[in-house]
Design an enzyme around this catalytic site. Sequence first.
Site, PDB file in Angstrom:
ATOM      1  N   ASP A  57       1.011  -1.153   0.048  1.00 19.83           N
ATOM      2  CA  ASP A  57       0.011  -0.054  -0.073  1.00 19.83           C
ATOM      3  C   ASP A  57       1.027   1.195  -0.135  1.00 19.83           C
ATOM      4  O   ASP A  57       1.409   1.473   0.870  1.00 19.83           O
ATOM      5  CB  ASP A  57      -0.851   0.168   1.309  1.00 19.83           C
ATOM      6  CG  ASP A  57      -1.950   1.111   1.257  1.00 19.83           C
ATOM      7  OD1 ASP A  57      -1.351   2.182   0.564  1.00 19.83           O
ATOM      8  OD2 ASP A  57      -2.926   1.073   2.098  1.00 19.83           O
ATOM      9  N   TYR A  96      -9.109  14.754  -4.796  1.00 21.79           N
ATOM     10  CA  TYR A  96      -8.417  14.127  -6.031  1.00 21.79           C
ATOM     11  C   TYR A  96      -7.917  15.405  -6.991  1.00 21.79           C
ATOM     12  O   TYR A  96      -6.698  15.232  -7.150  1.00 21.79           O
ATOM     13  CB  TYR A  96      -9.619  13.534  -6.821  1.00 21.79           C
ATOM     14  CG  TYR A  96      -9.004  12.927  -8.154  1.00 21.79           C
ATOM     15  CD1 TYR A  96      -8.099  11.772  -8.025  1.00 21.79           C
ATOM     16  CD2 TYR A  96      -9.274  13.316  -9.458  1.00 21.79           C
ATOM     17  CE1 TYR A  96      -7.540  11.053  -9.072  1.00 21.79           C
ATOM     18  CE2 TYR A  96      -8.726  12.481 -10.620  1.00 21.79           C
ATOM     19  CZ  TYR A  96      -7.722  11.425 -10.246  1.00 21.79           C
ATOM     20  OH  TYR A  96      -7.489  10.778 -11.410  1.00 21.79           O
ATOM     21  N   LYS A 106      -3.838  15.752  -7.380  1.00 19.11           N
ATOM     22  CA  LYS A 106      -3.271  15.555  -8.460  1.00 19.11           C
ATOM     23  C   LYS A 106      -2.623  16.862  -9.129  1.00 19.11           C
ATOM     24  O   LYS A 106      -1.884  17.014 -10.043  1.00 19.11           O
ATOM     25  CB  LYS A 106      -4.306  15.068  -9.828  1.00 19.11           C
ATOM     26  CG  LYS A 106      -4.855  13.686  -9.543  1.00 19.11           C
ATOM     27  CD  LYS A 106      -3.727  12.893  -9.496  1.00 19.11           C
ATOM     28  CE  LYS A 106      -4.215  11.413  -9.979  1.00 19.11           C
ATOM     29  NZ  LYS A 106      -3.129  10.489 -10.015  1.00 19.11           N
ATOM     30  N   ASN A 155       2.125   5.693 -10.418  1.00 18.86           N
ATOM     31  CA  ASN A 155       0.783   5.581 -11.046  1.00 18.86           C
ATOM     32  C   ASN A 155      -0.232   5.249 -10.154  1.00 18.86           C
ATOM     33  O   ASN A 155      -1.637   5.715 -10.618  1.00 18.86           O
ATOM     34  CB  ASN A 155       0.963   4.643 -12.085  1.00 18.86           C
ATOM     35  CG  ASN A 155      -0.383   4.135 -12.682  1.00 18.86           C
ATOM     36  OD1 ASN A 155      -0.957   4.775 -13.418  1.00 18.86           O
ATOM     37  ND2 ASN A 155      -0.954   2.895 -12.175  1.00 18.86           N
TER      38      ASN A 155
HETATM   39  P1  NDP Z   1      -7.354   1.680 -11.528  1.00 16.05           P
HETATM   40  O1  NDP Z   1      -8.363   1.973 -10.590  1.00 16.05           O
HETATM   41  O2  NDP Z   1      -7.754   0.942 -12.651  1.00 16.05           O
HETATM   42  O3  NDP Z   1      -6.144   0.872 -11.069  1.00 16.05           O
HETATM   43  C1  NDP Z   1      -5.421   1.422  -9.791  1.00 16.05           C
HETATM   44  C2  NDP Z   1      -4.441   0.352  -9.618  1.00 16.05           C
HETATM   45  O4  NDP Z   1      -3.843   0.985  -8.489  1.00 16.05           O
HETATM   46  C3  NDP Z   1      -4.796  -1.046  -9.074  1.00 16.05           C
HETATM   47  O5  NDP Z   1      -3.763  -1.881  -9.621  1.00 16.05           O
HETATM   48  C4  NDP Z   1      -4.864  -0.564  -7.576  1.00 16.05           C
HETATM   49  O6  NDP Z   1      -4.684  -2.086  -7.096  1.00 16.05           O
HETATM   50  C5  NDP Z   1      -3.516   0.210  -7.234  1.00 16.05           C
HETATM   51  N1  NDP Z   1      -3.567   0.682  -6.162  1.00 16.05           N
HETATM   52  C6  NDP Z   1      -4.905   1.796  -5.746  1.00 16.05           C
HETATM   53  N2  NDP Z   1      -4.586   2.045  -4.600  1.00 16.05           N
HETATM   54  C7  NDP Z   1      -3.199   1.697  -4.066  1.00 16.05           C
HETATM   55  C8  NDP Z   1      -2.505   1.817  -3.153  1.00 16.05           C
HETATM   56  N3  NDP Z   1      -2.909   2.626  -1.957  1.00 16.05           N
HETATM   57  N4  NDP Z   1      -1.392   1.392  -2.907  1.00 16.05           N
HETATM   58  C9  NDP Z   1      -0.664   0.497  -4.038  1.00 16.05           C
HETATM   59  N5  NDP Z   1      -1.531   0.157  -5.093  1.00 16.05           N
HETATM   60  C10 NDP Z   1      -2.924   1.062  -5.103  1.00 16.05           C
HETATM   61  O7  NDP Z   1      -6.709   3.081 -11.929  1.00 16.05           O
HETATM   62  P2  NDP Z   1      -6.417   3.787 -13.587  1.00 16.05           P
HETATM   63  O8  NDP Z   1      -5.876   2.994 -14.456  1.00 16.05           O
HETATM   64  O9  NDP Z   1      -7.773   4.227 -13.754  1.00 16.05           O
HETATM   65  O10 NDP Z   1      -5.593   4.885 -13.196  1.00 16.05           O
HETATM   66  C11 NDP Z   1      -4.263   4.926 -13.080  1.00 16.05           C
HETATM   67  C12 NDP Z   1      -3.684   6.402 -12.542  1.00 16.05           C
HETATM   68  O11 NDP Z   1      -4.214   7.258 -13.637  1.00 16.05           O
HETATM   69  C13 NDP Z   1      -4.362   6.850 -11.394  1.00 16.05           C
HETATM   70  O12 NDP Z   1      -3.418   7.735 -10.767  1.00 16.05           O
HETATM   71  C14 NDP Z   1      -5.484   7.698 -11.870  1.00 16.05           C
HETATM   72  O13 NDP Z   1      -5.823   8.904 -10.788  1.00 16.05           O
HETATM   73  C15 NDP Z   1      -4.901   8.415 -13.052  1.00 16.05           C
HETATM   74  N6  NDP Z   1      -5.918   8.811 -13.990  1.00 16.05           N
HETATM   75  C16 NDP Z   1      -6.864   7.777 -14.582  1.00 16.05           C
HETATM   76  C17 NDP Z   1      -7.858   8.330 -15.529  1.00 16.05           C
HETATM   77  C18 NDP Z   1      -8.713   7.378 -15.897  1.00 16.05           C
HETATM   78  O14 NDP Z   1      -9.783   7.890 -16.622  1.00 16.05           O
HETATM   79  N7  NDP Z   1      -8.727   6.167 -15.719  1.00 16.05           N
HETATM   80  C19 NDP Z   1      -8.013   9.687 -15.836  1.00 16.05           C
HETATM   81  C20 NDP Z   1      -7.138  10.617 -15.073  1.00 16.05           C
HETATM   82  C21 NDP Z   1      -5.877  10.188 -14.051  1.00 16.05           C
HETATM   83  P3  NDP Z   1      -5.125  -2.473  -5.620  1.00 16.05           P
HETATM   84  O15 NDP Z   1      -6.570  -1.871  -5.693  1.00 16.05           O
HETATM   85  O16 NDP Z   1      -4.981  -3.964  -5.493  1.00 16.05           O
HETATM   86  O17 NDP Z   1      -4.394  -1.767  -4.678  1.00 16.05           O
END
Ligand code: NDP
Length: 259
Positions: free
Chosen positions: A67, A159, A163, A94
């Site tokens: 985490d 958020y 960001k 990411n």
């Molecule tokens: P998803 O929600 O699809 O995936 C998020 C990933 O991060 C998962 O692998 C999750 O796995 C992991 N994760 C979440 N919280 C934690 C934590 N505390 N520690 C470690 N791992 C964590 O994300 P997206 O692909 O949609 O987004 C990726 C990035 O891009 C993010 O930063 C998001 O804010 C940004 N973004 C996305 C957009 C979109 O439209 N998709 C638009 C703009 C920005 P697990 O839950 O198992 O930890």
Amino acid sequence: MPAVWNFHDKVVLVTGASQGIGAVTAQMFAENGADVVIAARRPDELERRAELIRSTTGRRCLAVVADVTDPEQVKTMVDRALEAFGGIDILINNAGNSVRSSLRKLTPEVWQWGRALNLDSAAYCTMEVGKHFLERKAGVIVNISSVAGISGTMGEVPYSAGKAGIQMLTRVAAAEWGPHGIRVNCVAPGMTATEKMKGRLEAGVYNLEEVSARFPLRRPGTCEEVAYAILFFASDYASYITGQTLAVDGGPTIAGFTD
Ligand code: NDP
């Protein structure tokens, strides 16, 4: 001329890489010769993703359950990566997620969670991997922001603020660490068609036509399109670029939303 997609013998750590943009990014690095360390909280999803990367690319992939909002777990994650591969060349911050609340309904807990997930996590990983980069006087960091961090999104103040913060983390880290051979840049995606987003479309939370009309390019982006920008910043083609944020958003941040 550098081979833009050649990451042979590089080790890349991608946080939040069990699904979505992070998973596609890790896959793309491995397809182009890198060994990858992927991190997320849910062990089963993470190991499934690691196995997919190994079996489709033949590269090494280490799955580390962590985490990244917890500095202790970040330290353990980085130690494990260094132990396994002997070094890290590229860090992709990411992990993150939308944390929704209007200002009126905002509580200190929700505010802190939004900041922890979308800003503190990247700062902790930068600090920890940065020690290693500073020692070897080389390294590349790519942070993942959002268009919410450029123009702001109503109803998502924790958020948007997190960001926006990550963009400033990018600039200050780039300025301080440039003299030590470290580049730091940032990609700000707009709405991206991840599995999660596709699920919301199928569930009727969003209407694709209505959503698409808001973008000059008339569609959400793909995870691959975001990953291309990430790999570009990580590559030698970006060797003279640091401290920058690039929107990969189909246009609304420059053109405004269509009426
Ligand atoms: P998803 O929600 O699809 O995936 C998020 C990933 O991060 C998962 O692998 C999750 O796995 C992991 N994760 C979440 N919280 C934690 C934590 N505390 N520690 C470690 N791992 C964590 O994300 P997206 O692909 O949609 O987004 C990726 C990035 O891009 C993010 O930063 C998001 O804010 C940004 N973004 C996305 C957009 C979109 O439209 N998709 C638009 C703009 C920005 P697990 O839950 O198992 O930890």
